[in-house]
Scaffold this active site. Structure first.
Site, short mmCIF file in Angstrom:
data_model
loop_
_atom_site.label_atom_id
_atom_site.label_comp_id
_atom_site.label_asym_id
_atom_site.label_seq_id
_atom_site.Cartn_x
_atom_site.Cartn_y
_atom_site.Cartn_z
N PRO A 76 0.82 -1.21 0.00
CA PRO A 76 0.00 0.00 0.00
C PRO A 76 0.86 1.26 0.00
CG PRO A 76 -0.75 -1.57 1.66
CD PRO A 76 0.56 -2.07 1.15
N GLU A 77 0.42 2.24 -0.75
CA GLU A 77 1.10 3.53 -0.77
C GLU A 77 0.23 4.55 -0.03
OE1 GLU A 77 2.65 4.47 -4.69
OE2 GLU A 77 2.81 2.34 -5.19
#
Length: 286
Positions: free
Chosen positions: A2-3
């Site tokens: 996840p960013e």
């Protein structure tokens, strides 16, 4: 992994459903889920019991839940497949449930950490005077942070003597940007991922940062990017930004700007996606 947009979506959900609730008890169902908490599973569970969770916070890709009446925070490492879910107390356990946190109120919901690949986990850390868990004190502010210093970032780019995508993924320079959103921002800016940072002018840096912010804000608006069922928000819902990607994952498809087939190149154990016409490779010095 996840960013920033995906982690921020989770943070907002936790703020709505978990903030200001008192922990009744915690249960660690798999020791790897607390392996970063050196004192072990029993200590982790004991230290949470009876404390009130504050407003969840985030810096870049890092998410933590402060304990209001202590100077400590629960740091969440989502890893490749970690999920923080708010579920009814009566909901069946997920197959890969690793940690359960129950609350001392009548809302009848609990916080669950689910992690198929067990790369992620939760851990308790002392806070810095700034309020960050001490183990992430070195992480730079992210481009959506009102206190992000564009001039300092530009100067760091010039000093770093590296290439632009490496710089965007350097969490000590700018946090929250990962492979997907780096490719997307560079496509929007018409910049090749191997362009040296030493040649960036201040206006060019500002333009690129604008594209980074735009693509992250657009992703946030639709819940982030989900390529499979492993990234979800606290209600178990996937994001939809994968439908709007301009570069990442589009090898062989026409560039949405000029029609040239997009390319994929191996890069630092990842991949870089770019348009060979819009994002011309820098000249190699002879």
């Amino acid at each position: 992994m996840p960013e920033l947009p995906e982690v921020e979506v989770v943070r907002r959900g936790l703020e709505r459903w978990v903030a200001h609730r008192v922990v009744a008890d915690a249960e660690v169902l798999h020791p790897r889920a607390v392996r970063r908490h050196i004192a072990g599973a029993d200590d982790f569970a004991h230290r949470l019991k009876g404390h009130r969770v504050g407003v969840p916070s985030r810096r870049g890709k890092y998410l933590w839940l402060p304990l209001e009446d202590t100077r400590q925070s629960i740091l969440a490492h989502l890893g490749m497949s970690g999920q923080l879910l708010v579920q009814p107390n009566t909901a069946p356990d997920e197959k890969h449930l690793r940690i359960r946190v129950r609350f001392a109120d009548a809302l009848a919901t609990e916080l669950r950490f689910v992690d198929q690949r067990t790369f992620g986990g939760l851990s308790l850390h002392d806070n810095t005077p700034e309020g960050l868990p001490d183990v992430i004190a070195h992480i730079a502010r992210d481009p959506l942070d009102p206190l992000f210093d564009e001039d300092a970032f530009h100067q760091a780019l010039r000093r770093k003597r590296t290439t632009i995508k490496r710089a965007l993924l350097d969490q000590s320079l700018i946090s929250g940007v990962g492979n997907i959103y780096a490719d997307e921002a560079l496509w929007r800016a018409r910049v090749h991922y191997e362009r040296p940072t030493a040649g960036f002018t201040r206006p060019r840096t500002a333009e690129l940062l604008g594209h980074v912010r735009d693509v992250m804000s657009a992703a946030l608006a639709v819940g982030g990017t989900s390529f499979d069922s492993l990234y979800v928000n606290v209600n178990g819902e996937s994001g939809y930004f994968d439908r709007s990607l301009d570069a990442y994952g589009r090898a062989g498809l026409p560039c949405k700007r000029c029609g040239t087939p997009m390319r994929r190149r191996p890069w630092m154990n990842r991949s870089s996606y770019f348009c060979p016409k819009c994002q011309r490779a820098p000249r190699v010095a002879s």
